[in-house]
Design a protein around this motif. Structure first.
Motif: not given
Lengths: 122, 367
Positions: B95-100, B248-252, B259-260, B271-276
């Motif tokens: 989703n837009t928050q990078a939730g699965i 990231r939290s899910a270790a996946l 690159s992505l 959102a994922l870039r912010a989390l990283i």
């Protein structure tokens, strides 16, 4: 001569001189599947009718086994702690779970006999 | 779903009944939970010989069209245009928050066709997400009607080759379409070498019976599927993954090309870039409880001082490893191998250590 009772919660009791030996029925072990852990109570503990007395755990889930009457735990089957599969192999024999001194044997009056139990699982 | 009138039935249900299956409702499907051999035997048989699973509850979406690759690269953090024909990738809908939203397997069938395998319990959400994004691309999304079987275990390859399927030519995460309406993929959910086979409903009973005529093959139910995947350290959506959990939290993160992570334009990328770049709070780990008592999903985990530092998301007994196994989310300070935690089960404290995943080694054929 021991008197045998069954509960609607799929336990059996064998009662001699006011002491009940208690286990789960063969039908119950079949439904639960392979047991991997049995949590037995402390000897000397008093339990009330309907209290969870033992927890049996299969690969998939944990299930309570309830005290069918009030009383005091007098003995537990340590063999099944070491080898829970014994309950699957011999639920009504070597796979018994605990013994308890019954506080009031009249509490057993409402329990089922073998024919009554077979009728509810049929 | 408690409305039994709308429950889905497997096309091969009668075969399962004949095999002594005990059924349970799972994600809207009447599914075999275990068979007469019992979960322990089913689990061990899969690791030693070959287990046959009916996984028709999984949803198969075929995505086709000139912009199918661009579409999937928008939906999922994958480089779909660079995926070779016959290659499969584990990926997600975010989703837009990078939730699965779901975890998926995406396979390239040819230049303009892909297969997306989705979890039964997430099919509605997945289809809504795919169709909503898909409306901006030149592509078609079609739910395939197939029987979907998995044959897992060390003998799986030979057994399929004996039925003239080109199993031996595939490496792990490779797939091919050997006959019209068929797909065979070297993949699975047990940690074993094995295959997943989608085939036309009309051919499925004959195929299953041919496999089952060999003593090395037995039906395996959902209960053993769960203990197998847990020993293999594989996530179950709804337990180990959900919309509040990011990769990231899910270790996946291994599933997302580097690159992505930098420049991908998939949904949830920002959102994922912010989390990283931020601090990781909780992380998925393996957990080995001491002793014999299973520590199950929902159990809280504490440090020595009694502060809650995590919770178990999957837990049970591992028949192959012979001890309880679990997966948990813990604060990152407690995520290192061997970290000591305390699981509180029914008022009793059980020591548990963070353990490497998988518990049982993968035996994938990687070529």
């Amino acid at each position: 001569m021991a008197k045998i009772y069954f509960t609607e919660d799929h336990e059996w009791l064998s009662v001699t001189d006011g002491v009940a030996t208690i286990g789960i029925t063969d039908h119950a072990q079949e439904q639960l599947g392979d047991l991997v852990f049995v949590e037995l109570p402390e000897v000397g503990k008093t339990v009330a009718k309907g209290d969870p007395a033992v927890v049996v755990e299969s690969v998939k889930a944990a299930s309570d086994v309830y005290a069918p009457a009030d009383g005091e735990i007098t003995e537990t089957n340590d063999t099944v702690s070491a080898d829970p599969a014994l309950v699957n192999k011999s639920a009504t024999g070597e796979g018994w779970l605990w013994k308890m001194k019954l506080a009031d044997e009249s509490q057993l009056d409402g329990l089922l006999d073998e024919a009554g139990y077979k009728a509810i699982i049929a | 779903m408690n409305d039994t009138s709308s429950i889905n039935h497997l096309p091969l249900e009668q075969l399962h009944v004949d095999a002594g299956a005990r059924f349970a409702e799972f994600a809207g499907w009447n599914m075999p939970l275990s068979y007469s051999a019992g979960v322990m035997q089913e689990h061990l048989h899969t690791r030693q010989k070959a287990g046959l699973f009916d996984i028709t509850h999984m949803r198969l979406f075929e995505v086709s069209g000139t912009e199918a690759a661009q579409f999937l690269s928008r939906c999922c953090p994958i480089e779909a245009d660079q995926l070779q024909t016959g290659s499969a990738k584990y990926t997600f809908l975010l989703n837009t928050q990078a939730g699965i939203i779901d975890d998926l397997i995406t396979t390239r069938l040819d230049s303009s066709r892909f297969l997306v395998v989705a979890n039964a319990g997430r099919a509605t959400e997945d289809e809504a997400q795919l169709r909503s994004i898909g409306s901006s691309f030149d592509c078609r999304i079609e739910l395939l009607e197939r029987v979907f079987l998995a044959l897992q275990g060390p003998m799986a390859c030979k057994l399929l080759e004996a039925l003239d399927l080109p199993a031996g030519g595939l490496n792990f995460m490779n797939a091919t379409e050997p006959r019209p309406g068929w797909l065979i993929s070297r993949s699975g959910y047990t940690g074993e070498d094995g295959f997943e086979i989608a085939l036309p409903v009309s051919e499925a009973e004959d195929f299953a019976n041919k496999l089952l005529s060999n003593d090395a093959v037995m039906w395996i139910g959902l209960a053993a599927r769960d203990s197998l995947r847990l020993e293999a350290g594989l996530c179950l959506y709804g337990q180990d993954l959900d919309e509040q959990t990011d990769p990231r939290s899910a270790a996946l993160m291994w599933a997302i090309p580097k690159s992505l992570r930098q420049s991908g334009q998939f949904i949830g990328a920002d959102a994922l870039r912010a989390l990283i770049s931020g601090d990781l709070k909780m992380k998925r780990v393996g957990l080995k409880p001491e002793g014999r008592q299973p520590v199950r999903a929902g159990t809280d985990l504490f440090d020595k001082e009694g502060r809650k530092v995590g919770h178990v998301t999957s837990g049970g007994f591992g028949p192959t490893v012979g001890h309880p196994v679990a997966m948990a989310y813990v604060e990152t300070g407690y995520a290192a191998m061997g970290a000591e935690l305390i699981a509180n089960v029914r008022g009793k404290d059980i020591p548990a250590q963070v353990h490497a995943l998988p518990f049982a080694p993968h035996t994938y054929k990687k070529g």
